[in-house]
Design a protein around this motif. Structure first.
Motif, PDB file in Angstrom:
ATOM      1  N   ILE A 199      -1.666  21.443 -29.445  1.00 34.69           N
ATOM      2  CA  ILE A 199      -2.413  20.199 -29.349  1.00 34.69           C
ATOM      3  C   ILE A 199      -1.868  19.398 -28.173  1.00 34.69           C
ATOM      4  CG2 ILE A 199      -3.022  18.057 -30.529  1.00 34.69           C
ATOM      5  CD1 ILE A 199      -2.670  19.569 -33.164  1.00 34.69           C
ATOM      6  N   VAL A 200      -2.702  19.194 -27.174  1.00 41.46           N
ATOM      7  CA  VAL A 200      -2.297  18.467 -25.972  1.00 41.46           C
ATOM      8  C   VAL A 200      -2.741  17.016 -26.116  1.00 41.46           C
ATOM      9  CG1 VAL A 200      -2.501  18.312 -23.473  1.00 41.46           C
ATOM     10  CG2 VAL A 200      -2.531  20.555 -24.593  1.00 41.46           C
ATOM     11  N   ALA A 201      -1.784  16.134 -26.102  1.00 42.33           N
ATOM     12  CA  ALA A 201      -2.099  14.714 -26.226  1.00 42.33           C
ATOM     13  C   ALA A 201      -2.795  14.220 -24.956  1.00 42.33           C
ATOM     14  CB  ALA A 201      -0.822  13.911 -26.449  1.00 42.33           C
ATOM     15  N   PRO A 202      -3.760  13.319 -25.100  1.00 41.42           N
ATOM     16  CA  PRO A 202      -4.429  12.783 -23.909  1.00 41.42           C
ATOM     17  C   PRO A 202      -3.428  12.072 -22.997  1.00 41.42           C
ATOM     18  CG  PRO A 202      -5.587  12.150 -25.935  1.00 41.42           C
ATOM     19  CD  PRO A 202      -4.277  12.743 -26.351  1.00 41.42           C
ATOM     20  N   THR A 203      -3.672  12.108 -21.710  1.00 45.36           N
ATOM     21  CA  THR A 203      -2.836  11.402 -20.752  1.00 45.36           C
ATOM     22  C   THR A 203      -3.238   9.937 -20.721  1.00 45.36           C
ATOM     23  OG1 THR A 203      -2.637  13.398 -19.409  1.00 45.36           O
ATOM     24  CG2 THR A 203      -2.098  11.305 -18.344  1.00 45.36           C
ATOM     25  N   ALA A 204      -2.252   9.060 -20.804  1.00 43.84           N
ATOM     26  CA  ALA A 204      -2.538   7.632 -20.767  1.00 43.84           C
ATOM     27  C   ALA A 204      -3.096   7.247 -19.399  1.00 43.84           C
ATOM     28  CB  ALA A 204      -1.278   6.833 -21.067  1.00 43.84           C
ATOM     29  N   VAL A 205      -4.080   6.366 -19.401  1.00 42.29           N
ATOM     30  CA  VAL A 205      -4.696   5.907 -18.150  1.00 42.29           C
ATOM     31  C   VAL A 205      -4.603   4.389 -18.070  1.00 42.29           C
ATOM     32  CG1 VAL A 205      -6.266   7.867 -18.011  1.00 42.29           C
ATOM     33  CG2 VAL A 205      -6.996   5.800 -19.190  1.00 42.29           C
ATOM     34  N   ALA A 262       4.130  -3.733  -9.757  1.00 42.05           N
ATOM     35  CA  ALA A 262       3.434  -3.589 -11.047  1.00 42.05           C
ATOM     36  C   ALA A 262       3.088  -2.123 -11.297  1.00 42.05           C
ATOM     37  CB  ALA A 262       2.179  -4.445 -11.068  1.00 42.05           C
ATOM     38  N   PRO A 263       4.091  -1.270 -11.577  1.00 39.78           N
ATOM     39  CA  PRO A 263       3.799   0.132 -11.901  1.00 39.78           C
ATOM     40  C   PRO A 263       3.126   0.224 -13.261  1.00 39.78           C
ATOM     41  CG  PRO A 263       6.108  -0.345 -12.310  1.00 39.78           C
ATOM     42  CD  PRO A 263       5.528  -1.562 -11.675  1.00 39.78           C
ATOM     43  N   PHE A 264       2.307   1.246 -13.418  1.00 42.14           N
ATOM     44  CA  PHE A 264       1.627   1.428 -14.706  1.00 42.14           C
ATOM     45  C   PHE A 264       2.643   1.762 -15.796  1.00 42.14           C
ATOM     46  CE2 PHE A 264      -0.083   4.590 -17.779  1.00 42.14           C
ATOM     47  CZ  PHE A 264      -0.928   3.740 -18.485  1.00 42.14           C
ATOM     48  N   THR A 265       2.548   1.065 -16.925  1.00 40.39           N
ATOM     49  CA  THR A 265       3.375   1.332 -18.093  1.00 40.39           C
ATOM     50  C   THR A 265       2.462   1.586 -19.283  1.00 40.39           C
ATOM     51  OG1 THR A 265       5.124  -0.116 -17.264  1.00 40.39           O
ATOM     52  CG2 THR A 265       5.186   0.457 -19.606  1.00 40.39           C
ATOM     53  N   GLN A 266       2.640   2.736 -19.913  1.00 37.94           N
ATOM     54  CA  GLN A 266       1.777   3.088 -21.044  1.00 37.94           C
ATOM     55  C   GLN A 266       1.853   2.020 -22.133  1.00 37.94           C
ATOM     56  OE1 GLN A 266       1.912   7.200 -22.271  1.00 37.94           O
ATOM     57  NE2 GLN A 266       1.587   6.678 -24.426  1.00 37.94           N
ATOM     58  N   LEU A 267       0.702   1.661 -22.665  1.00 34.93           N
ATOM     59  CA  LEU A 267       0.629   0.650 -23.711  1.00 34.93           C
ATOM     60  C   LEU A 267       1.156   1.221 -25.022  1.00 34.93           C
ATOM     61  CD1 LEU A 267      -0.477  -2.250 -24.257  1.00 34.93           C
ATOM     62  CD2 LEU A 267      -2.601  -1.162 -25.010  1.00 34.93           C
ATOM     63  N   PRO A 268       2.048   0.538 -25.709  1.00 39.64           N
ATOM     64  CA  PRO A 268       2.528   1.045 -27.003  1.00 39.64           C
ATOM     65  C   PRO A 268       1.383   1.183 -28.004  1.00 39.64           C
ATOM     66  CG  PRO A 268       3.977  -0.686 -26.189  1.00 39.64           C
ATOM     67  CD  PRO A 268       2.773  -0.692 -25.297  1.00 39.64           C
ATOM     68  N   ARG A 306      -7.042   2.424 -26.416  1.00 40.02           N
ATOM     69  CA  ARG A 306      -6.561   3.745 -26.857  1.00 40.02           C
ATOM     70  C   ARG A 306      -6.226   4.627 -25.657  1.00 40.02           C
ATOM     71  NH1 ARG A 306     -11.139   2.948 -30.583  1.00 40.02           N
ATOM     72  NH2 ARG A 306     -10.269   2.377 -32.620  1.00 40.02           N
ATOM     73  N   ALA A 307      -7.076   4.587 -24.635  1.00 44.84           N
ATOM     74  CA  ALA A 307      -6.827   5.405 -23.438  1.00 44.84           C
ATOM     75  C   ALA A 307      -5.538   4.980 -22.739  1.00 44.84           C
ATOM     76  CB  ALA A 307      -8.018   5.287 -22.484  1.00 44.84           C
ATOM     77  N   ALA A 308      -5.276   3.684 -22.718  1.00 43.43           N
ATOM     78  CA  ALA A 308      -4.058   3.186 -22.060  1.00 43.43           C
ATOM     79  C   ALA A 308      -2.806   3.556 -22.835  1.00 43.43           C
ATOM     80  CB  ALA A 308      -4.143   1.664 -21.905  1.00 43.43           C
ATOM     81  N   ALA A 309      -2.980   3.911 -24.117  1.00 50.12           N
ATOM     82  CA  ALA A 309      -1.837   4.341 -24.948  1.00 50.12           C
ATOM     83  C   ALA A 309      -1.773   5.855 -25.102  1.00 50.12           C
ATOM     84  CB  ALA A 309      -1.931   3.678 -26.319  1.00 50.12           C
ATOM     85  N   GLY A 310      -2.694   6.574 -24.442  1.00 50.90           N
ATOM     86  CA  GLY A 310      -2.707   8.034 -24.570  1.00 50.90           C
ATOM     87  C   GLY A 310      -3.213   8.486 -25.930  1.00 50.90           C
ATOM     88  N   MET A 311      -4.072   7.685 -26.540  1.00 52.51           N
ATOM     89  CA  MET A 311      -4.638   8.022 -27.852  1.00 52.51           C
ATOM     90  C   MET A 311      -6.068   8.500 -27.673  1.00 52.51           C
ATOM     91  SD  MET A 311      -3.277   4.554 -29.770  1.00 52.51           S
ATOM     92  CE  MET A 311      -4.023   4.921 -31.378  1.00 52.51           C
ATOM     93  N   PRO A 312      -6.554   9.399 -28.550  1.00 50.35           N
ATOM     94  CA  PRO A 312      -7.940   9.846 -28.443  1.00 50.35           C
ATOM     95  C   PRO A 312      -8.921   8.721 -28.753  1.00 50.35           C
ATOM     96  CG  PRO A 312      -6.951  10.665 -30.455  1.00 50.35           C
ATOM     97  CD  PRO A 312      -5.839  10.038 -29.667  1.00 50.35           C
TER      98      PRO A 312
END
Length: 304
Positions: free
Chosen positions: A190-196, A251-257, A296-302
């Motif tokens: 199962i490949v987790a989505p990449t956060a955007v 301001a580097p991108f930081t994945q949303l918790p 959800r996309a910013a946290a790498g969630m489906p």
């Protein structure tokens, strides 16, 4: 097991008594699987379809032919919408199958043929062969170590399949059975989505409409824990959208918790969506849904 690892093609030969009598297995679902090889090096699954489609001078067939390109069912097996039908792949006057399984292979088993040799990549064909046997065992609760006899085992004085094909790739029947077991135990990766990156307008709207008002309420109530949490939540939204925390800062991108996503969705967006649904406001419903999916996309969630 990985049930979609390969596709199964179903292209059935015409019903004729000598190849496809059109009668169901008496067991309903297959009771065991007979491992065959075609004994015809270089002949593909399609070649065997064409052969049995036009065969008129003798009785013979099998349900499945597998080469390095495809798994082809030429007689229904029950893996698809059509119930399993008989094929003529083991002689009735050989009684080993009756002693081992209580009935004739033609009446309660599938004949699964491995195509090999010539221009066929036998190792690739073998991988499909193993997967298909595992798929059938998984579907019908069969033990591969006891319910996949070779044709040679059932008719040892006349037949040498599936062993003759396996030998060409350095395999034995025992190898085959344990490879089927391993195939059944293989778990899908199962490949987790990449956060955007979160769109900056979405982040700013959430801060302005929800987080900041809640911060002022917490401040007025003297809730220092609440104000700190909401301050951090706003900054996490800014970082996910690459909005600088200080003018001129990087301001580097930081994945949303994920916990932030869950809070924003359940505390504000879901109630807003439900209120819009009650009003029948599809535009607002779409807005809340799209905003939640951006989070959800910013946290790498489906997405949902």
């Amino acid at each position: 097991m990985i049930k979609n690892k390969y596709s199964i093609e179903r292209r059935y030969i015409n019903k004729r008594q000598n190849v496809r009598p059109g009668t169901r297995l008496v067991s309903g679902t297959p009771g065991f699987l007979v491992a065959h090889d075609t004994g015809n090096p270089g002949a593909t699954a399609d070649n065997h379809f064409n052969y049995f489609q036009t065969l008129i001078n003798r009785s013979a067939s099998a349900q499945v032919f597998i080469d390095d390109k495809k798994i082809l069912e030429i007689i229904p097996t029950g893996t698809g919408p059509d119930p399993a039908e008989r094929a003529w792949h083991v002689l009735y006057n050989v009684t080993t199958d009756n002693k081992l399984y209580g009935d004739d292979a033609n009446d309660i088993a599938l004949g699964v043929e491995l195509c090999y040799g010539g221009k066929i990549n036998t190792l690739d064909a073998y991988k499909r062969f193993v997967w298909y046997l595992a798929y059938c065992c998984d579907k019908w609760g069969l033990n591969p170590l006891t319910h996949i006899p070779s044709h040679k085992q059932l008719d040892p004085t006349r037949k040498s399949d599936v062993d003759q094909a396996l030998k060409t790739i350095g395999k034995t029947l025992k190898d085959l059975l344990y490879d089927v077991v391993r195939e059944m135990q293989e778990e899908p990766v199962i490949v987790a989505p990449t956060a955007v990156q979160l769109p900056s307008n979405v982040a700013q709207a959430l801060i302005d409409d929800y987080v900041s008002p809640a911060w002022f309420v917490a401040r007025k109530a003297g809730d220092s824990v609440g104000t700190l949490h909401l301050h951090n939540l706003a900054n996490n939204l800014r970082l996910a959208a690459r909005i600088p925390l200080q003018p001129g800062s990087a301001a580097p991108f930081t994945q949303l918790p994920k916990s932030n996503v869950q809070e924003l969705v359940f505390r504000w967006l879901s109630p807003g969506w439900m209120a819009a649904k009650v009003k029948g406001d599809k535009t607002a419903m779409s807005f809340y849904n799209n905003t939640a999916n951006h989070l959800r996309a910013a946290a790498g969630m489906p997405k949902e």
